[in-house]
Design an enzyme around this catalytic site. Structure first.
Site, PDB file in Angstrom:
ATOM      1  CE  LYS A  98      -3.779  -2.119   2.640  1.00 59.15           C
ATOM      2  NZ  LYS A  98      -5.041  -1.940   1.986  1.00 59.15           N
TER       3      LYS A  98
ATOM      4  CG  HIS B 152      -2.393  -7.547   6.892  1.00 58.89           C
ATOM      5  ND1 HIS B 152      -1.568  -8.013   5.912  1.00 58.89           N
ATOM      6  CD2 HIS B 152      -3.626  -8.021   6.583  1.00 58.89           C
ATOM      7  CE1 HIS B 152      -2.276  -8.732   5.047  1.00 58.89           C
ATOM      8  NE2 HIS B 152      -3.517  -8.756   5.442  1.00 58.89           N
TER       9      HIS B 152
HETATM   10  C1  BG6 Z   1      -6.763  -9.839   4.146  1.00 55.94           C
HETATM   11  C2  BG6 Z   1      -7.608 -10.581   5.147  1.00 55.94           C
HETATM   12  O1  BG6 Z   1      -5.430 -10.232   4.226  1.00 55.94           O
HETATM   13  O2  BG6 Z   1      -6.861  -8.449   4.410  1.00 55.94           O
HETATM   14  C3  BG6 Z   1      -9.038 -10.122   5.088  1.00 55.94           C
HETATM   15  O3  BG6 Z   1      -7.549 -11.977   4.879  1.00 55.94           O
HETATM   16  C4  BG6 Z   1      -9.124  -8.626   5.258  1.00 55.94           C
HETATM   17  O4  BG6 Z   1      -9.840 -10.758   6.082  1.00 55.94           O
HETATM   18  C5  BG6 Z   1      -8.160  -7.937   4.298  1.00 55.94           C
HETATM   19  O5  BG6 Z   1     -10.459  -8.237   4.977  1.00 55.94           O
HETATM   20  C6  BG6 Z   1      -8.095  -6.451   4.599  1.00 55.94           C
HETATM   21  O6  BG6 Z   1      -7.367  -5.825   3.581  1.00 55.94           O
HETATM   22  P1  BG6 Z   1      -7.579  -4.289   3.271  1.00 55.94           P
HETATM   23  O7  BG6 Z   1      -6.588  -4.000   2.197  1.00 55.94           O
HETATM   24  O8  BG6 Z   1      -9.004  -4.122   2.837  1.00 55.94           O
HETATM   25  O9  BG6 Z   1      -7.298  -3.580   4.548  1.00 55.94           O
END
Ligand code: BG6
Length: 536
Positions: free
Chosen positions: A209, A267
């Site tokens: 991102k 994440h």
């Molecule tokens: C993914 C997860 O890795 O990231 C999902 O498996 C989640 O559950 C998603 O919804 C969130 O990604 P972003 O980019 O929408 O924050």
């Protein structure tokens, strides 16, 4: 009909050498799946539209489902139109792109499928000039990662590349990298039996991102923030990743994963690492990855005595999200009516190093919350003397006692940007202090399209730049941190056995309403330290 391939796309010549991928064939395992439609193909197509792909390239989709090349092309066209939000679809461009797409049905556990794949790739090398460079994208259920990698090796498609060999195989692995510490170690050792570390690309799409990449630029391309980026000036940090959606059609996956494995272990830990790491000595991939791992290893391990005061789990009940009725998690498809899987997780971390000693870092992530939002909020210490309080009507009367007048917020999504809050005098004859925010928004500042995370990451994997991918020691350090919590949560049931000795009152599931900000336990966790989550 296949095009005649040349090695260079002349339109790419304006790009720096290191940003031009060599010719390649990209094999997508799980090409019938959701990720391929929603993210991978739109990203590859966007790269093509921007002339970021070489002329010699091919995409080979594979999964168990039978379909022809044409059927695959048609379904991908539909996906690109549907999911390329900010890219205008142009029929002529698609007609030039589509002949690069191929499809072969196969069984990922059967060696014969790989032999067929090998001969298809040899044909593509001739017809599309892919030069024998192969990148295998594993977008399948994680249980297939090991069988696929093993069969790729047995068929000779994946191997440890020696420096002198002209062609390369690479493997891109989607998260989750394992289910816990032992399984991630096993997966890693299978990958390392077959490939060198520099041929393995573990995707964590948060690293792709733009706003996440900007954390490093913000910290290390400016001189005014770094001197105050430490325990002397920072009171605490809050990292929130809130979603309004539930588990949708991923109930089966989510019953296995839960919020901890789905969001926090990967994440959110990448965000912690970027916000807390030391400046790398250079921008080469290993220097930055070294620093990310180093800071992760400095996080204080969770101990059995503190675990229930340092962590909170939640599961959504029914309620209203953005005005729409939402059902409870236990009623979702493929979810057990007695499920004890968490859809919300929050944690308190301490980084025991010189920069961060004593500064709590709070993490929270959950589904079916009040708002979709991901941000890092750095709360600075309050002024040593609250001079203006004596006047009454000051800022401190308006804001919760726990909040500092100075908060720097890195907004990852939506409205990506950076804001800084500070106290200011309201014009008038008396000294009235108000809180104001200085805002920077990507959209308005640059006015250009922001590439998707997958665009950046696929391009980097094609170029062979691993900087924005998780290295094996990072993944392992993160699992080491979470393993005690995973085991503790597996052994205990919220509201029952794990209440003893905890300052937080852990209640049984479901413990938060859809459309709320998660269970009250998560507020209690901060209140113990005299803090409160930001009101978003
Ligand atoms: C993914 C997860 O890795 O990231 C999902 O498996 C989640 O559950 C998603 O919804 C969130 O990604 P972003 O980019 O929408 O924050």
């Amino acid at each position: 009909m296949a095009q005649t391939a040349t090695v260079e796309n002349p339109l790419m010549l304006g790009l720096p050498e290191e940003k031009r991928p060599e010719p390649f064939a990209l094999v997508i395992f799980g090409a019938h799946g959701d990720l391929t439609k929603r993210k991978l193909l739109p990203a590859i197509y966007a790269l093509y539209v921007q002339n970021l792909l070489p002329e010699g390239f091919a995409i080979l989709g594979t999964s168990r489902t039978e379909k022809t090349d044409q059927e695959f092309r048609d379904s991908m066209k539909e996906a690109v139109i549907k999911y390329s939000e900010d890219l205008e679809f142009d029929e002529g461009t698609w007609e030039r792109f589509a002949p690069a797409l191929y499809y072969r049905a196969g069984d990922s556990k059967n060696l014969d499928s790989y032999k067929e794949m090998k001969s298809t790739l040899e044909e593509l090398q001739k017809s599309r000039g892919t030069m024998g460079n192969h990148i295998f994208y594993l977008s399948t259920p994680p249980s297939l990662y090991m069988p696929i990698v093993t069969k790729l090796a047995e068929s000779g498609l994946a191997y440890k590349r020696k420096g002198s060999e002209p062609a390369w195989p690479r493997v891109v692995v989607e998260k989750p990298f394992g289910h816990d510490l032992p399984s991630s170690i096993e997966l890693d050792s299978t990958l390392h039996d077959v490939l060198n570390e520099h041929q393995i690309y573990r995707i964590d799409h948060y690293l792709g991102k733009e706003t996440v990449q900007n954390i490093m630029c913000f910290r290390f391309a400016n001189s005014i923030f770094e001197p105050i980026w430490n325990r002397e000036f920072i009171d605490h940090i809050q990292i929130t990743s809130a979603e309004t959606i539930g588990v949708e059609d991923r109930g089966a996956y989510y019953e296995e994963a839960g919020a901890l494995r789905d969001m926090l272990q990967n994440h959110l830990m990448q965000l912690v690492a970027l916000v807390a790491m030391e400046p790398p000595i250079s921008l080469d991939p290993e220097s930055t990855r070294d620093e990310r791992v180093k800071v992760l290893k400095a996080i204080r391990p969770l101990s059995p005595e503190t675990i229930d005061n340092f962590s909170v789990r939640g599961q959504y009940g029914d309620g209203f999200v953005l005005g729409n009725r939402a059902q409870r998690y236990r009623d979702e498809i493929n979810v057990s009516p007695e499920s004890s899987r968490e859809t919300f997780a929050a944690m308190k971390l301490y980084i025991d190093n010189w920069r961060w000693a004593g500064v709590p870092i709070y993490l929270r992530s959950g589904k079916r919350l009040a708002k979709r939002l991901t941000e890092i909020a750095v709360q600075f210490r309050k002024p040593p003397k609250q001079l203006f309080d004596q006047l009454g009507g000051s800022i401190y009367h308006e804001m919760p006692k726990s909040e500092s007048p100075n908060v720097l917020v890195m907004k990852i999504q939506p409205d990506d940007g950076i804001s800084l809050k500070f106290a200011t005098k309201q014009p008038g004859p008396t000294t009235q202090i108000r809180s104001l925010t200085m805002d920077f928004r990507y959209g308005t500042a640059f006015g250009s399209r922001t590439p998707s995370a997958y665009e950046r990451l696929i391009l980097d994997a094609l170029i062979g730049d691993p900087s924005l991918f998780a290295r094996s020691d990072f993944v392992e350090a993160s699992w080491i941190l979470y393993q005690p919590l995973i085991e503790h949560w597996e052994k205990t049931v919220p509201g029952k056995s794990n209440d003893k000795g905890s300052e937080i009152h852990h209640r049984p599931f479901p413990n938060y309403d859809s459309g709320s900000w998660g269970p009250p336990e998560s507020d209690e966790m901060l209140a113990i330290e005299g803090h409160a989550w930001r009101e978003l």
